[in-house]
Write a protein that holds these residues in place. Structure first.
Motif, PDB file in Angstrom:
ATOM      1  N   LEU A  16       0.851  -1.190   0.000  1.00 44.15           N
ATOM      2  CA  LEU A  16       0.000   0.000   0.000  1.00 44.15           C
ATOM      3  C   LEU A  16       0.879   1.230   0.000  1.00 44.15           C
ATOM      4  N   LEU A  17       0.615   2.149  -0.917  1.00 47.55           N
ATOM      5  CA  LEU A  17       1.440   3.337  -1.070  1.00 47.55           C
ATOM      6  C   LEU A  17       0.548   4.559  -1.252  1.00 47.55           C
ATOM      7  N   ASP A  18       0.567   5.457  -0.272  1.00 52.82           N
ATOM      8  CA  ASP A  18      -0.180   6.715  -0.363  1.00 52.82           C
ATOM      9  C   ASP A  18       0.794   7.840  -0.683  1.00 52.82           C
ATOM     10  N   LEU A  19       0.485   8.605  -1.733  1.00 49.87           N
ATOM     11  CA  LEU A  19       1.375   9.650  -2.206  1.00 49.87           C
ATOM     12  C   LEU A  19       0.601  10.940  -2.420  1.00 49.87           C
ATOM     13  N   SER A  20       1.235  12.054  -2.125  1.00 51.94           N
ATOM     14  CA  SER A  20       0.640  13.336  -2.468  1.00 51.94           C
ATOM     15  C   SER A  20       0.746  13.540  -3.977  1.00 51.94           C
ATOM     16  N   ASP A  21      -0.078  14.431  -4.501  1.00 50.52           N
ATOM     17  CA  ASP A  21       0.000  14.731  -5.928  1.00 50.52           C
ATOM     18  C   ASP A  21       1.404  15.198  -6.303  1.00 50.52           C
ATOM     19  N   GLY A  61      11.942   6.967   2.649  1.00 44.49           N
ATOM     20  CA  GLY A  61      12.574   5.756   2.155  1.00 44.49           C
ATOM     21  C   GLY A  61      12.112   5.369   0.771  1.00 44.49           C
ATOM     22  N   LEU A  62      11.515   6.300   0.058  1.00 39.64           N
ATOM     23  CA  LEU A  62      11.011   6.012  -1.285  1.00 39.64           C
ATOM     24  C   LEU A  62      12.018   6.383  -2.362  1.00 39.64           C
ATOM     25  N   ALA A  63      13.119   7.010  -1.962  1.00 37.11           N
ATOM     26  CA  ALA A  63      14.169   7.411  -2.901  1.00 37.11           C
ATOM     27  C   ALA A  63      15.513   7.270  -2.205  1.00 37.11           C
ATOM     28  N   ARG A  64      16.579   7.344  -2.989  1.00 38.40           N
ATOM     29  CA  ARG A  64      17.936   7.223  -2.451  1.00 38.40           C
ATOM     30  C   ARG A  64      18.857   8.198  -3.179  1.00 38.40           C
ATOM     31  N   TYR A 116      -3.905  -1.282  -8.035  1.00 42.42           N
ATOM     32  CA  TYR A 116      -5.157  -0.538  -7.832  1.00 42.42           C
ATOM     33  C   TYR A 116      -4.815   0.918  -7.528  1.00 42.42           C
ATOM     34  N   HIS A 117      -5.574   1.857  -8.100  1.00 46.50           N
ATOM     35  CA  HIS A 117      -5.304   3.280  -7.914  1.00 46.50           C
ATOM     36  C   HIS A 117      -6.607   4.045  -7.713  1.00 46.50           C
ATOM     37  N   SER A 118      -6.618   4.917  -6.721  1.00 44.94           N
ATOM     38  CA  SER A 118      -7.752   5.813  -6.512  1.00 44.94           C
ATOM     39  C   SER A 118      -7.269   7.049  -5.759  1.00 44.94           C
ATOM     40  N   ALA A 119      -8.054   8.117  -5.810  1.00 44.07           N
ATOM     41  CA  ALA A 119      -7.797   9.320  -5.015  1.00 44.07           C
ATOM     42  C   ALA A 119      -8.578   9.177  -3.718  1.00 44.07           C
ATOM     43  N   ILE A 120      -7.883   9.075  -2.584  1.00 41.45           N
ATOM     44  CA  ILE A 120      -8.564   8.826  -1.312  1.00 41.45           C
ATOM     45  C   ILE A 120      -8.874  10.120  -0.569  1.00 41.45           C
ATOM     46  N   LEU A 121      -8.161  11.200  -0.905  1.00 39.50           N
ATOM     47  CA  LEU A 121      -8.378  12.521  -0.330  1.00 39.50           C
ATOM     48  C   LEU A 121      -8.011  13.543  -1.388  1.00 39.50           C
ATOM     49  N   PRO A 122      -8.423  14.792  -1.235  1.00 42.06           N
ATOM     50  CA  PRO A 122      -7.961  15.806  -2.177  1.00 42.06           C
ATOM     51  C   PRO A 122      -6.427  15.824  -2.231  1.00 42.06           C
ATOM     52  N   ARG A 123      -5.880  15.631  -3.423  1.00 40.27           N
ATOM     53  CA  ARG A 123      -4.437  15.652  -3.670  1.00 40.27           C
ATOM     54  C   ARG A 123      -3.683  14.536  -2.957  1.00 40.27           C
ATOM     55  N   GLN A 125      -3.147  10.350  -3.544  1.00 37.15           N
ATOM     56  CA  GLN A 125      -3.394   9.198  -4.401  1.00 37.15           C
ATOM     57  C   GLN A 125      -2.973   7.917  -3.686  1.00 37.15           C
ATOM     58  N   ARG A 126      -3.778   6.875  -3.819  1.00 37.72           N
ATOM     59  CA  ARG A 126      -3.444   5.570  -3.237  1.00 37.72           C
ATOM     60  C   ARG A 126      -3.136   4.577  -4.351  1.00 37.72           C
ATOM     61  N   PHE A 127      -2.003   3.902  -4.210  1.00 35.92           N
ATOM     62  CA  PHE A 127      -1.608   2.827  -5.111  1.00 35.92           C
ATOM     63  C   PHE A 127      -1.448   1.560  -4.265  1.00 35.92           C
ATOM     64  N   GLN A 128      -2.036   0.460  -4.724  1.00 37.79           N
ATOM     65  CA  GLN A 128      -1.965  -0.792  -3.973  1.00 37.79           C
ATOM     66  C   GLN A 128      -1.776  -1.953  -4.927  1.00 37.79           C
ATOM     67  N   THR A 129      -0.767  -2.760  -4.685  1.00 31.08           N
ATOM     68  CA  THR A 129      -0.564  -3.933  -5.536  1.00 31.08           C
ATOM     69  C   THR A 129      -1.654  -4.957  -5.275  1.00 31.08           C
TER      70      THR A 129
END
Length: 267
Positions: A16-21, A61-64, A116-123, A125-129
């Protein structure tokens, strides 16, 4: 004697990965793509914002940092978000309730990964394998509020109507003119259960399967689902007609599973 349970693969856990726009835009920039089917950027990254987002990605921890002292998004994150740009097939679910509140959900199928992808809140985004096709069917059932134990089904043979009539149904529903729609359908002799289904659904859902083609076009197939207190109606759109057939929960789930299997085979 071989223990069959020893050969049963372990379930693949969902990530599960929640990301801002802003974070999504930064990741898409590294991927070299402008947008996703379910995400059209409405934010921009100037130099200061870009630096701040890179710091956030590093802290999460999403980048290096690379030996060249640049920020690189982790490969797993690129694969999850990039599934929306590299999909071999995608499933779109658009759902509207009685108050016309609309939800949009996406499933991207890319080589070796389903997301799976959806917008869970304004700005946000949720990505889930999604581990497999069964998991996808279960998620769809939950999103579509399908009770697998319900046997309710409308007693009807269904109906086939000219595409122009279905387009009129969609037009008047979007305009909130259900009374006029009921009157027009009654005048042309539509059965009462059909009139009720298209004017008083508890939920309207469109499941679309998208298939990118080598020439850059996208082929699409759609199944419209109308939820009622007495079961579901499935609407299949053809070139010149629309076919409405009643279905219970199990029949609807079977139809969705068939579509998912077809989608997976072509991805």
């Amino acid at each position: 004697m071989t223990n069959p349970t020893a050969e049963t693969p372990e379930p693949v856990p969902a990530i599960l990965l929640d990301l801002s726009d802003y974070e999504v835009v930064a990741i898409l920039r590294q991927l070299g793509v402008p947008r996703l089917p379910g995400f059209e950027p409405t934010v921009t990254l100037d130099e200061n914002v870009d630096a701040a987002i890179q710091s956030v990605l590093l802290a999460r921890g999403l980048a290096r940092m690379t030996p060249e002292n640049t920020v690189a998004i982790e490969d797993g994150i690129l694969a999850i978000v990039g599934a929306g740009a590299l999909f071999g097939a995608a499933l779109s679910l658009t759902s509207a309730d009685e108050q016309n509140r609309v939800e949009q959900h996406w499933f991207y199928i890319a080589p070796g990964i389903t997301v799976y992808h959806s917008a869970i809140l304004p700005r946000v985004q949720r990505f889930q394998t999604v581990p497999d096709g069964l998991s996808m069917t279960v998620m769809l059932a939950q999103l579509m509020q399908i009770d697998p134990n319900s046997a309710a089904k409308v007693e009807s043979e269904g109906a086939t109507m000219p595409l122009s009539v279905w387009e009129r149904i969609v037009e008047l529903n979007r305009a909130g003119q259900q009374a006029q729609l009921a009157e027009e359908l009654t005048e042309i002799g539509a059965p009462a259960e059909i009139v009720a289904a298209v004017t008083q659904p508890s939920r309207r859902m469109a499941v679309s399967m998208l298939y990118p083609q080598p020439d850059g076009t996208v082929q699409a197939d759609m199944l419209v689902v109308l939820g009622t207190a007495n079961g579901f109606w499935l609407v299949r759109i053809a070139e010149e007609s629309a076919e409405m057939t009643p279905a219970n929960s199990r029949e609807l789930l079977d139809a969705l599973a068939d579509l998912i299997t077809l989608r997976a085979r072509t991805a």
